[in-house]
Design an enzyme around this catalytic site. Structure first.
Site, PDB file in Angstrom:
ATOM      1  N   LYS A   1       5.601  45.871  21.154  1.00 36.25           N
ATOM      2  CA  LYS A   1       4.323  46.917  20.956  1.00 36.25           C
ATOM      3  C   LYS A   1       5.169  48.122  20.696  1.00 36.25           C
ATOM      4  CE  LYS A   1       2.315  49.928  22.928  1.00 36.25           C
ATOM      5  NZ  LYS A   1       2.095  51.021  22.046  1.00 36.25           N
TER       6      LYS A   1
ATOM      7  N   GLY B   1       8.076  55.596  31.783  1.00 41.07           N
ATOM      8  CA  GLY B   1       8.953  54.724  32.297  1.00 41.07           C
ATOM      9  C   GLY B   1       8.974  54.482  33.725  1.00 41.07           C
TER      10      GLY B   1
ATOM     11  N   GLU C   1      15.166  53.023  28.775  1.00 39.10           N
ATOM     12  CA  GLU C   1      15.747  54.292  28.118  1.00 39.10           C
ATOM     13  C   GLU C   1      14.800  55.368  27.916  1.00 39.10           C
ATOM     14  OE1 GLU C   1      18.750  54.226  27.124  1.00 39.10           O
ATOM     15  OE2 GLU C   1      19.318  52.049  27.401  1.00 39.10           O
TER      16      GLU C   1
ATOM     17  N   CYS D   1      15.930  61.561  21.424  1.00 36.08           N
ATOM     18  CA  CYS D   1      16.229  61.694  22.887  1.00 36.08           C
ATOM     19  C   CYS D   1      17.630  62.079  23.067  1.00 36.08           C
ATOM     20  CB  CYS D   1      16.189  60.233  23.154  1.00 36.08           C
ATOM     21  SG  CYS D   1      16.990  58.911  22.548  1.00 36.08           S
TER      22      CYS D   1
ATOM     23  N   GLU E   1      12.029  68.523  29.231  1.00 32.22           N
ATOM     24  CA  GLU E   1      12.307  68.111  27.853  1.00 32.22           C
ATOM     25  C   GLU E   1      11.142  68.530  26.958  1.00 32.22           C
ATOM     26  OE1 GLU E   1      11.680  64.048  27.214  1.00 32.22           O
ATOM     27  OE2 GLU E   1      13.378  63.784  25.883  1.00 32.22           O
TER      28      GLU E   1
HETATM   29  P1  NAD Z   1       5.747  57.291  25.698  1.00 33.42           P
HETATM   30  O1  NAD Z   1       6.442  56.979  26.932  1.00 33.42           O
HETATM   31  O2  NAD Z   1       4.503  58.108  25.623  1.00 33.42           O
HETATM   32  O3  NAD Z   1       5.485  56.092  24.850  1.00 33.42           O
HETATM   33  C1  NAD Z   1       6.357  55.086  24.476  1.00 33.42           C
HETATM   34  C2  NAD Z   1       5.602  53.680  24.326  1.00 33.42           C
HETATM   35  O4  NAD Z   1       5.089  53.385  25.638  1.00 33.42           O
HETATM   36  C3  NAD Z   1       4.365  53.557  23.385  1.00 33.42           C
HETATM   37  O5  NAD Z   1       4.511  52.503  22.652  1.00 33.42           O
HETATM   38  C4  NAD Z   1       3.190  53.760  24.348  1.00 33.42           C
HETATM   39  O6  NAD Z   1       1.960  53.120  23.696  1.00 33.42           O
HETATM   40  C5  NAD Z   1       3.776  52.969  25.454  1.00 33.42           C
HETATM   41  N1  NAD Z   1       3.090  53.194  26.604  1.00 33.42           N
HETATM   42  C6  NAD Z   1       2.569  54.595  26.946  1.00 33.42           C
HETATM   43  N2  NAD Z   1       2.086  54.421  28.182  1.00 33.42           N
HETATM   44  C7  NAD Z   1       2.137  53.042  28.825  1.00 33.42           C
HETATM   45  C8  NAD Z   1       2.204  52.216  29.976  1.00 33.42           C
HETATM   46  N3  NAD Z   1       1.382  53.043  31.050  1.00 33.42           N
HETATM   47  N4  NAD Z   1       2.322  51.013  30.037  1.00 33.42           N
HETATM   48  C9  NAD Z   1       3.087  50.439  28.841  1.00 33.42           C
HETATM   49  N5  NAD Z   1       3.197  50.948  27.703  1.00 33.42           N
HETATM   50  C10 NAD Z   1       2.877  52.444  27.424  1.00 33.42           C
HETATM   51  O7  NAD Z   1       7.051  58.026  24.742  1.00 33.42           O
HETATM   52  P2  NAD Z   1       6.893  58.765  23.294  1.00 33.42           P
HETATM   53  O8  NAD Z   1       6.018  59.835  23.410  1.00 33.42           O
HETATM   54  O9  NAD Z   1       6.552  57.653  22.128  1.00 33.42           O
HETATM   55  O10 NAD Z   1       8.284  58.964  23.002  1.00 33.42           O
HETATM   56  C11 NAD Z   1       9.047  60.110  23.342  1.00 33.42           C
HETATM   57  C12 NAD Z   1       9.834  60.052  24.622  1.00 33.42           C
HETATM   58  O11 NAD Z   1      10.708  58.844  24.437  1.00 33.42           O
HETATM   59  C13 NAD Z   1      10.842  61.209  24.617  1.00 33.42           C
HETATM   60  O12 NAD Z   1      10.782  61.320  26.134  1.00 33.42           O
HETATM   61  C14 NAD Z   1      12.104  60.775  24.333  1.00 33.42           C
HETATM   62  O13 NAD Z   1      13.039  61.460  25.172  1.00 33.42           O
HETATM   63  C15 NAD Z   1      11.875  59.213  24.688  1.00 33.42           C
HETATM   64  N6  NAD Z   1      12.834  58.438  24.140  1.00 33.42           N
HETATM   65  C16 NAD Z   1      14.016  57.909  24.670  1.00 33.42           C
HETATM   66  C17 NAD Z   1      15.060  57.449  24.053  1.00 33.42           C
HETATM   67  C18 NAD Z   1      16.416  56.598  24.611  1.00 33.42           C
HETATM   68  O14 NAD Z   1      16.885  55.685  24.057  1.00 33.42           O
HETATM   69  N7  NAD Z   1      16.669  57.018  25.825  1.00 33.42           N
HETATM   70  C19 NAD Z   1      14.888  56.986  22.324  1.00 33.42           C
HETATM   71  C20 NAD Z   1      13.792  57.724  21.908  1.00 33.42           C
HETATM   72  C21 NAD Z   1      12.733  58.556  22.534  1.00 33.42           C
END
Ligand code: NAD
Length: 495
Positions: free
Chosen positions: A194, A251, A269, A303, A399
């Site tokens: 997804k 997460g 992650e 990240c 963050e």
């Molecule tokens: P997000 O948590 O908003 O969304 C990530 C994904 O989860 C998207 O595909 C979204 O549609 C989905 N999602 C959202 N709510 C959900 C739910 N309740 N159930 C299932 N899926 C759901 O994150 P974002 O804004 O896309 O990305 C930015 C964040 O990601 C930042 O905090 C960044 O630090 C983190 N990040 C971490 C890593 C790592 O490897 N540690 C890498 C890249 C980004």
């Protein structure tokens, strides 16, 4: 310089009516609702995607489960590796197309899309391909008493866990998608991906290339949509593992939901508020190019990138003046223009979030350099350095996931470690020093999953990656991922 020419193949792909990618083809979604994908540099709609409802998700998961049982589980490890390598070849052959798709919806500089996102995607695919033939169990010698001369032996085998749900963020959709796809496929799992609702196209295209690479239908399915679609995936009884990359709040919600769904395994992650510590002996002129690149790549939306610079008091003024001068030289412009050095933020909600932090900093007189959103079209903000009022300042704690960095002086090592660790996050950290003895003493005290010396933000498939504290659970890459994607089966034999 002018913008790169959008390839004919890219124009055709974005003009398509995209559904989900299930059983090797584009499948129309049940719901008529569509999500618009925007170019963050122009705020124009680039394409639209479908919204996956429960039925769509179930169809994808069921098909992926069938592919697991009937196709992929019967494919030899050697064949799995070959097909992943073939997919890497095809990504290479379609590199410009994938890079343009990525840049159009993420605002990533075209050269970063080409030389980081797509190039790393190829490297990761080949790395995972190599693992396919090397995933083995162990043999053991049990100590069970033997009254009548019977003997015992035991061995373990690692079996693929089944259907994996890969939930991907918007910052490096293709590469992070491939971290999950590569881990799943090399261990013999199948996957339903997804992608983010902001940057969906490159993974839809990758799934098509996988069919061309000979990967059986259903081994990689893609369902598109927002968080609701992700939730349907996690709730599906046939999903045996969730691999999530994204924000901490999402997460935590996903972790709870996965546990409630019959203890579905989960790896998370998540975010960071990463620290780069510039020690007293650091030569600022020498470290500057690497530090800047590590901090402001993809407008800081990485990240692993640092958001807090801790600078020894003796080097504070020099670092601030040199970093400020350097970021003011970065040419901000269209990500499709090869001469641009700094592009827009990736989407409107994120732009609003970063602007909110910049407004707070402006109001409180905390801006050292930058600090403003650009007037006009596009989600552009200036690369920014800030002062913080202390370790309880929200700008120190939260963050921003943008090009916004706190610069904080320190005197002693103890003060440094206390401030670095004063965070709910623990993803990455770096020390900038040639004092090896000091670095080796500090490393064990820093609460982070990855620590770099004289570098930051560089990931390599051979080196495990993941966070401590609220930055996540589990590790990707190296051999660390194998644990997460396989079940250990123990076999004991009496003879
Ligand atoms: P997000 O948590 O908003 O969304 C990530 C994904 O989860 C998207 O595909 C979204 O549609 C989905 N999602 C959202 N709510 C959900 C739910 N309740 N159930 C299932 N899926 C759901 O994150 P974002 O804004 O896309 O990305 C930015 C964040 O990601 C930042 O905090 C960044 O630090 C983190 N990040 C971490 C890593 C790592 O490897 N540690 C890498 C890249 C980004």
């Amino acid at each position: 310089m002018s913008e790169v020419q959008i390839l004919e193949s890219v124009q055709q792909f974005i003009a398509r009516q995209h559904g989900h990618f299930i059983d090797g083809e584009n499948v129309a979604a049940e719901a008529v609702e569509r999500i618009e994908l925007y170019n963050p540099a122009t705020e124009q709609v680039v394409s639209t995607i479908a919204v996956g409802n429960q039925n769509d998700v179930e169809k994808a998961v069921k098909n992926s489960h069938d592919a697991f049982l009937n196709a992929w589980a019967n494919t030899s490890p050697y064949e799995r590796g070959l097909k992943l390598n073939k997919l890497a070849d095809l990504v290479e052959a379609h590199a410009e197309e994938l890079a343009q798709l990525e840049t159009l919806t993420t605002g990533k500089l075209i050269n970063i899309s080409r030389h980081l996102e797509v190039a790393q995607t190829v490297i990761f695919l080949r790395y995972f391909a190599g693992w396919a033939t090397k995933i083995n169990g162990q043999t053991m010698q049990p100590s069970i008493p033997s009254a009548n001369g019977e003997k015992y032996t035991a061995y373990t085998m690692r079996q693929p866990i089944g259907v994996v749900a890969g939930i991907v963020p918007w910052n490096f959709s293709l590469m992070i998608g491939v971290w999950k796809i590569g881990s799943a496929l090399t261990t013999g799992c199948t996957i339903v991906v997804k992608p983010s609702e902001f940057t969906t196209l490159s993974l839809l295209r990758l799934a098509e290339l996988a069919i061309e690479a000979g990967i059986p239908k259903g081994v990689i399915n893609v369902v598109t949509g927002k968080g609701d679609t992700g939730q349907h995936l996690i709730n599906s009884p046939l999903v045996k593992k969730v691999s999530f990359t994204g924000s901490v709040p999402t997460g935590i919600a996903i972790g709870k939901q996965a546990m409630a769904s019959d203890l579905t395994r989960v790896s998370l992650e998540l975010g960071g508020k990463n620290a780069a510590a510039i020690l007293a002996d650091a030569n600022i002129d020498e470290i500057l190019p690497t530090l800047l690149q590590a901090t402001f790549v993809h407008q800081g939306q990485v990240c692993a990138a640092p958001e807090r610079f801790f600078v020894h008091q003796s080097k504070y003024d020099e670092l601030v003046s040199k970093v400020s001068a350097a970021v003011q030289q970065l040419k901000i412009g269209s990500p499709l223009d090869e001469s641009s050095m700094f592009g827009p933020l990736s989407n409107k909600p994120h732009f609003e979030k970063v602007k909110h932090y910049l407004d707070i900093a402006q109001q409180n007189n905390q801006v050292i350099t930058g600090g403003k959103a650009l007037e006009g079209t596009g989600y552009f903000v200036e690369p920014t350095l800030l002062k913080v009022s202390g370790v309880d300042d929200p700008l120190f704690i939260e963050e921003t996931f943008g090009p916004v960095v706190d610069v904080i002086p320190f005197e002693t090592d103890q003060e440094l470690i206390e401030m670095m660790n004063h965070s709910r996050f623990g993803l990455t950290a770096s020390l900038w020093t040639n004092d090896l003895s000091k670095a080796l003493r500090l490393i064990p005290q820093i609460e982070a999953g990855s620590i770099w010396i004289n570098m930051h933000t560089f990931l390599d498939p051979a080196v495990p990656f993941g966070g401590v504290k609220a930055s996540g659970v589990g590790r990707e890459f190296s051999d660390a991922f194998i644990e997460d994607y396989t079940e250990v089966k123990s076999v004991m034999i009496r003879y």
